[in-house]
Design a protein around this motif. Structure first.
Motif, PDB file in Angstrom:
ATOM      1  N   SER A  88       0.824  -1.205   0.000  1.00 14.23           N
ATOM      2  CA  SER A  88       0.000   0.000   0.000  1.00 14.23           C
ATOM      3  C   SER A  88       0.863   1.261   0.000  1.00 14.23           C
ATOM      4  O   SER A  88       1.716   1.449   0.867  1.00 14.23           O
ATOM      5  N   PHE A  89       0.605   2.135  -0.964  1.00 13.45           N
ATOM      6  CA  PHE A  89       1.351   3.389  -1.043  1.00 13.45           C
ATOM      7  C   PHE A  89       1.126   4.235   0.208  1.00 13.45           C
ATOM      8  O   PHE A  89       2.061   4.832   0.760  1.00 13.45           O
ATOM      9  N   THR A  90      -0.131   4.297   0.680  1.00 10.99           N
ATOM     10  CA  THR A  90      -0.430   5.152   1.826  1.00 10.99           C
ATOM     11  C   THR A  90       0.214   4.628   3.100  1.00 10.99           C
ATOM     12  O   THR A  90       0.650   5.414   3.948  1.00 10.99           O
ATOM     13  N   ARG A  91       0.300   3.304   3.265  1.00  8.87           N
ATOM     14  CA  ARG A  91       0.965   2.768   4.461  1.00  8.87           C
ATOM     15  C   ARG A  91       2.456   3.082   4.444  1.00  8.87           C
ATOM     16  O   ARG A  91       3.054   3.384   5.484  1.00  8.87           O
ATOM     17  N   LYS A  92       3.070   3.010   3.280  1.00  7.51           N
ATOM     18  CA  LYS A  92       4.486   3.366   3.172  1.00  7.51           C
ATOM     19  C   LYS A  92       4.679   4.846   3.508  1.00  7.51           C
ATOM     20  O   LYS A  92       5.630   5.214   4.202  1.00  7.51           O
ATOM     21  N   LEU A  93       3.763   5.671   3.033  1.00  8.14           N
ATOM     22  CA  LEU A  93       3.836   7.097   3.300  1.00  8.14           C
ATOM     23  C   LEU A  93       3.702   7.385   4.795  1.00  8.14           C
ATOM     24  O   LEU A  93       4.445   8.197   5.361  1.00  8.14           O
ATOM     25  N   ILE A  94       2.767   6.706   5.453  1.00 12.49           N
ATOM     26  CA  ILE A  94       2.547   6.909   6.885  1.00 12.49           C
ATOM     27  C   ILE A  94       3.772   6.506   7.696  1.00 12.49           C
ATOM     28  O   ILE A  94       4.200   7.217   8.609  1.00 12.49           O
ATOM     29  N   LEU A  95       4.377   5.355   7.379  1.00 14.80           N
ATOM     30  CA  LEU A  95       5.585   4.928   8.093  1.00 14.80           C
ATOM     31  C   LEU A  95       6.717   5.928   7.890  1.00 14.80           C
ATOM     32  O   LEU A  95       7.475   6.235   8.820  1.00 14.80           O
ATOM     33  N   LYS A  96       6.826   6.451   6.687  1.00 14.47           N
ATOM     34  CA  LYS A  96       7.855   7.449   6.401  1.00 14.47           C
ATOM     35  C   LYS A  96       7.620   8.691   7.239  1.00 14.47           C
ATOM     36  O   LYS A  96       8.556   9.269   7.807  1.00 14.47           O
ATOM     37  N   GLU A  97       6.347   9.129   7.315  1.00 16.22           N
ATOM     38  CA  GLU A  97       6.005  10.304   8.111  1.00 16.22           C
ATOM     39  C   GLU A  97       6.299  10.069   9.593  1.00 16.22           C
ATOM     40  O   GLU A  97       6.625  10.996  10.330  1.00 16.22           O
TER      41      GLU A  97
END
Length: 300
Positions: A88-97
């Motif tokens: 999931s793109f959004t899960r990767k984004l959240i972990l990065k954040e």
């Protein structure tokens, strides 16, 4: 490898209302654009206004800000990087954040034969997230010498922390309405039927997160939910037809809508929950599960 699992149902008890801000949606797909995912009512949640980007802060159940700029794995004493078993793109984004270092390792499973789509959504997403975790951990620990992912990852591993091994994160999310789980519509007409329901009562997202430690097999899980409140106008003027005309992938989205789409957002009054929960991975839940896993590992 022994297995010990606990599951936390993470439900915020505070209820703070903020009206939805127009034209402030992040440029990423939110909950309804996640394949086949979101939720039944699990309790009252904070209401948030979607913002232009994810914050590097989360909040606890009292609403107090939690600084997540540093890598929580390192701070807690867990091994880093995390192994993320989700594309999931959004899960990767959240972990990065969140500042969490991760390595992406995805091993797909046949989800259709797992869980009860007529039962409790929280139980379904927990079952699916756990099944994904179990399969990924089994695959990683049984890799052949020619395809030993863990050995490859170990060459660039940031730290073993105080406990060693690896932490694997898997997740699942569904959309529900009036107790029914809404997956991807099979036709434009079914999408229109979904949309007409949103004018009558609000759909919800329900998401589960599972953390599994290699090699101990200790596993913790939790569930978080959010509610999307639509205005009655969502059922007027053939919104689905307009989305199709705009080449929006209506049939690829659970619930038939992309919450971030400009044609959709004008029909949303507010959202009860947290932005990251709607996007598929609650920051607060991840932090609490990391701490729980750390405690479980130390208690042996």
């Amino acid at each position: 490898m022994r297995t010990a699992t606990s599951c936390l149902f993470a439900i915020a008890t505070s209820s703070i209302h903020y009206p939805l801000l127009r034209n402030t949606f992040p440029p990423v797909a939110l909950a309804f654009s996640s394949a086949g995912d979101a939720a039944n009512s699990l309790g009252s949640k904070r209401t948030f206004a979607m913002t232009s980007s994810l914050s590097t802060q989360s909040s606890d159940q009292s609403g107090k800000a939690i600084n997540v700029s540093a890598d929580p794995l390192t701070d807690i004493g867990l091994p880093s990087p995390l192994i993320l078993g989700s594309g999931s793109f959004t899960r990767k984004l959240i972990l990065k954040e969140m500042g969490i270092n991760y390595e992406l390792v995805v091993r797909s499973i046949d989800e259709k034969g797992i869980g009860d789509r007529n039962g409790d959504p929280a139980t379904l997403v927990s079952t699916l997230a756990k099944a994904k975790g179990d399969y990924l951990v089994s695959s990683l620990t049984n890799d052949t010498d020619e395809d030993d992912v863990l050995s490859t990852l170990a060459k660039t591993k940031k730290t073993d922390g105080e406990l060693g091994g690896w932490v694997v994160l898997t997740a699942d999310q569904v959309v529900t309405h009036d107790g029914a789980i809404l997956e991807k519509p099979e036709s434009i007409e079914e999408a229109r039927d979904f949309v007409s329901r949103y004018a009558e009562s609000a759909p919800r997202t329900v998401g589960a997160c599972v953390l599994t430690h290699i090699p101990t097999g200790i596993q913790v899980c939790g569930v978080d939910s959010a509610q999307i409140n639509f205005r009655p106008s969502v059922a007027e003027g053939d919104l689905v037809g307009k989305l199709v005309a705009d080449d929006a992938p209506v049939l690829s989205c659970a619930g038939g809508l992309m919450v971030e789409h400009p044609l959709v957002r004008e029909h949303i009054s507010d959202i009860d929950g947290t932005e990251d929960s709607v996007m598929g991975l609650s920051k607060d839940l991840v932090l609490r599960l990391l701490k729980e896993l750390n405690q479980r590992l130390r208690s042996g």
